[in-house]
Design an enzyme around this catalytic site. Structure first.
Site, PDB file in Angstrom:
ATOM      1  N   CYS A   1      -4.411  12.132  13.228  1.00  0.00           N
ATOM      2  CA  CYS A   1      -4.902  10.753  13.099  1.00  0.00           C
ATOM      3  C   CYS A   1      -5.107  10.190  14.494  1.00  0.00           C
ATOM      4  O   CYS A   1      -4.944  10.887  15.484  1.00  0.00           O
ATOM      5  CB  CYS A   1      -3.934   9.901  12.287  1.00  0.00           C
ATOM      6  SG  CYS A   1      -2.516   9.404  13.248  1.00  0.00           S
TER       7      CYS A   1
ATOM      8  N   ARG B   1      -8.407  -0.720   5.005  1.00  0.00           N
ATOM      9  CA  ARG B   1      -7.531   0.251   4.335  1.00  0.00           C
ATOM     10  C   ARG B   1      -6.198  -0.354   3.937  1.00  0.00           C
ATOM     11  O   ARG B   1      -5.545   0.128   3.008  1.00  0.00           O
ATOM     12  CB  ARG B   1      -7.272   1.454   5.257  1.00  0.00           C
ATOM     13  CG  ARG B   1      -8.506   2.260   5.598  1.00  0.00           C
ATOM     14  CD  ARG B   1      -8.122   3.488   6.401  1.00  0.00           C
ATOM     15  NE  ARG B   1      -7.114   4.269   5.675  1.00  0.00           N
ATOM     16  CZ  ARG B   1      -6.608   5.409   6.179  1.00  0.00           C
ATOM     17  NH1 ARG B   1      -7.007   5.836   7.367  1.00  0.00           N
ATOM     18  NH2 ARG B   1      -5.692   6.082   5.504  1.00  0.00           N
TER      19      ARG B   1
ATOM     20  N   ASP C   1       5.122   0.614  12.005  1.00  0.00           N
ATOM     21  CA  ASP C   1       3.878  -0.025  11.558  1.00  0.00           C
ATOM     22  C   ASP C   1       3.784  -1.486  11.977  1.00  0.00           C
ATOM     23  O   ASP C   1       2.761  -2.134  11.721  1.00  0.00           O
ATOM     24  CB  ASP C   1       3.744   0.094  10.041  1.00  0.00           C
ATOM     25  CG  ASP C   1       3.545   1.536   9.593  1.00  0.00           C
ATOM     26  OD1 ASP C   1       3.722   1.817   8.398  1.00  0.00           O
ATOM     27  OD2 ASP C   1       3.241   2.374  10.451  1.00  0.00           O
TER      28      ASP C   1
ATOM     29  N   ARG D   1      -0.142  14.922  13.110  1.00  0.00           N
ATOM     30  CA  ARG D   1       0.900  14.492  12.150  1.00  0.00           C
ATOM     31  C   ARG D   1       1.126  15.655  11.206  1.00  0.00           C
ATOM     32  O   ARG D   1       0.537  15.729  10.145  1.00  0.00           O
ATOM     33  CB  ARG D   1       0.469  13.209  11.446  1.00  0.00           C
ATOM     34  CG  ARG D   1       0.425  12.018  12.398  1.00  0.00           C
ATOM     35  CD  ARG D   1      -0.088  10.763  11.738  1.00  0.00           C
ATOM     36  NE  ARG D   1       0.748  10.305  10.643  1.00  0.00           N
ATOM     37  CZ  ARG D   1       0.401   9.295   9.836  1.00  0.00           C
ATOM     38  NH1 ARG D   1      -0.741   8.672  10.033  1.00  0.00           N
ATOM     39  NH2 ARG D   1       1.173   8.901   8.852  1.00  0.00           N
TER      40      ARG D   1
ATOM     41  N   LYS E   1       0.839  -1.212   0.000  1.00  0.00           N
ATOM     42  CA  LYS E   1       0.000   0.000   0.000  1.00  0.00           C
ATOM     43  C   LYS E   1       0.871   1.257   0.000  1.00  0.00           C
ATOM     44  O   LYS E   1       0.670   2.190  -0.775  1.00  0.00           O
ATOM     45  CB  LYS E   1      -0.897   0.019   1.237  1.00  0.00           C
ATOM     46  CG  LYS E   1      -1.520   1.379   1.562  1.00  0.00           C
ATOM     47  CD  LYS E   1      -2.348   1.338   2.816  1.00  0.00           C
ATOM     48  CE  LYS E   1      -1.613   1.458   4.103  1.00  0.00           C
ATOM     49  NZ  LYS E   1      -1.190   2.807   4.460  1.00  0.00           N
ATOM     50  N   ASN E   2       1.889   1.271   0.864  1.00  0.00           N
ATOM     51  CA  ASN E   2       2.693   2.479   1.040  1.00  0.00           C
ATOM     52  C   ASN E   2       3.676   2.724  -0.094  1.00  0.00           C
ATOM     53  O   ASN E   2       4.358   3.750  -0.120  1.00  0.00           O
ATOM     54  CB  ASN E   2       3.407   2.427   2.393  1.00  0.00           C
ATOM     55  CG  ASN E   2       2.400   2.540   3.520  1.00  0.00           C
ATOM     56  OD1 ASN E   2       1.234   2.875   3.302  1.00  0.00           O
ATOM     57  ND2 ASN E   2       2.835   2.254   4.731  1.00  0.00           N
TER      58      ASN E   2
END
Ligand code: EPZ
Length: 437
Positions: A118, A399, A307, A123, A24-25
């Site tokens: 968030c 997500r 993460d 952030r 995803k990133n």
């Protein structure tokens, strides 16, 4: 009113292979980069995720045509003249800010809603803005938006006071079409940045220093569409490896790059698990092994990934002994602590460090996912907690984890997703999603 939820009862030790999706990133910056040219770009190895769909919505809002078939994205930016990324999309996903650099570079203007905070705190995007200003953009913040203007951006030196993945992405995307040379110092070196550099150079950019914290970009006048493969998702892979450890199972993650996970592999080995790496797979064997909790400290790549911090905490909670988890990237990233404590964990947080007194006797309870990785940690804890663990707010998991139920099923954990009525006058009764052991 109905709410979707996961329910996780105790699971046997996980066994088997799981195929890891594209990252995803990595995909989100690759999608934003297509705005730098007028053409038809192809991105392969793209997972089906809500965040990918949100970035596609942002690109369509700017005038692009986006098709996602199987695991490939076709992005047609020939008619793409929009320069505004609206609040209703940016608030869904912070990474929408990645359109700031390419719009400014190609159109000389961009108006992007300021992403709010968030689950775990503010952030800021001050480095993104300071970087654009260093390239001679005029930036104004008003009414919750970043308004940026520039003739042709001017190459310049910029030093990141903090190693930031997102700001490095935005500065790369802005500087490739700038006039002259840009040098980025203390740039992020995450594998997702390398993936982006490969794409931009395939589009005709002149970027040097890939894989180092000093990137030199010789601006060009035009870029063309290109085809790129997204790298595997090291965070998804890490989540399943920790699932293998926490259930004392034997799990192989496939289609990964083991070199992207050295910090996690070192920590898992230190707990007492056996790890075996092949070219594109990693096997963890924790069967009948007396594991011990290991303290970790997160940091910029290649240090332990923030993460994977919540998932690691779930593992430490399940092992007898004391350990510490320190997050140096997000000092407040501990929303999962209270939920793990609802399962019977014993954790104390002081500053940016959580002290964990492990207990193998967790018991299932209704809990809530506060964000993507916190949700993953609750799934892992649920696999070893007694009876049922009911997790709500699972939209966070959509997500970033593709086919989560199917992938856990290949390892022997049967997860179901269900709708559950929400009691209006009581606390959310935690819709269930049954998992039969
Ligand atoms: C990326 O976020 C990832 N998101 C995050 O993953 C990940 O946690 C993070 O990098 C760190 O690895 C995506 O790739 C879409 P940063 P990003 O800029 O780019 C501070 C997930 O679960 N900072 O590297 O937003 C910031 O507050 C997500 O997939 C500033 O102060 O992170 C943080 O402390 C969650 N000013 C540190 O730098 C800025 O302008 C690193 O943030 C920018 C960042």
């Amino acid at each position: 009113m109905m709410k979707e939820i996961y329910q996780v009862p105790t699971s046997q030790s996980l066994q088997g292979d799981v195929i890891i999706s594209g990252a995803k990133n990595a995909v989100l910056p690759l999608m934003a980069a297509t705005l730098l040219c007028r053409g038809i770009s192809i991105i392969n190895n793209v997972p089906q995720l809500d965040d990918v769909n949100t970035m596609a919505e942002v690109l369509r809002y700017l005038g692009a045509k986006v098709e996602h078939q199987n695991s490939s994205l076709t992005i047609d930016t020939r008619e793409c003249d929009g320069y505004q990324a609206p609040y209703h999309l940016v608030t869904k996903m912070r990474a929408s800010i990645y359109v700031l650099g390419p719009l400014l570079a190609r159109l000389g203007q961009a108006s992007v809603a300021l992403p709010g905070g968030c689950a775990w705190g503010p952030r800021p995007v001050d480095l993104h803005i300071a970087g654009m200003q260093a390239l001679s953009a005029k930036v104004e913040l008003s009414h919750g938006n970043i308004h940026a203007h520039a003739g042709r951006l001017q190459g310049a030196d910029f030093t990141f006071s903090i190693s930031s993945v997102g700001a490095t992405v935005n500065l790369l995307l802005a500087s490739v079409l700038a006039d002259g040379t840009t040098r980025l110092f203390n740039a992020a070196i995450e594998p997702e940045i390398d993936n982006l550099v490969d794409q931009l150079n395939a589009m005709g950019a002149q970027i040097f220093g890939k894989g180092t914290s000093t990137l030199v970009i010789e601006g060009v006048t035009e870029l063309k569409a290109a085809t790129i493969d997204a790298i595997p998702d090291r965070i998804e892979a890490g989540t399943y490896l920790i699932a293998g450890a926490i259930t004392q199972g034997k799990v192989t993650v496939k289609q990964v790059q083991p070199a992207h996970l050295t910090a996690l592999i070192d920590s898992l080995t230190a707990t007492g698990t056996l790890i075996c790496c092949e070219d594109d797979s990693i096997t963890i064997d924790a069967q009948q092994r007396a594991l011990q909790p290991i303290s970790i400290k997160t940091g910029p790549y290649p240090l332990f990934a923030t993460d994977l911090q919540p998932q690691w905490m779930a593992l430490c909670v399940s092992l007898t002994g004391v350990s510490q988890v320190t997050d140096t990237i997000y000092p407040d990233r501990f929303q999962h602590v209270a939920e793990l404590c609802r399962l019977g964990a014993n954790i104390r947080v002081k500053g940016n460090t959580a002290c964990i007194i492990g207990t193998p006797n967790l018991s299932g309870a209704p809990v809530k996912a506060s964000d993507l990785r916190a949700g993953a940690a609750l799934i892992l804890a649920g696999l070893i907690a007694s009876d049922y663990t009911e997790i709500s707010d699972i939209h966070h998991l959509d997500r970033g984890y593709q086919n989560l139920i199917g992938k856990f099923a290949t390892l022997g954990a049967t997860i179901k997703r269900s709708h559950h009525p929400v009691a209006t006058n009581q606390a959310i009764a935690a819709p269930l999603l049954s998992l039969c052991g």
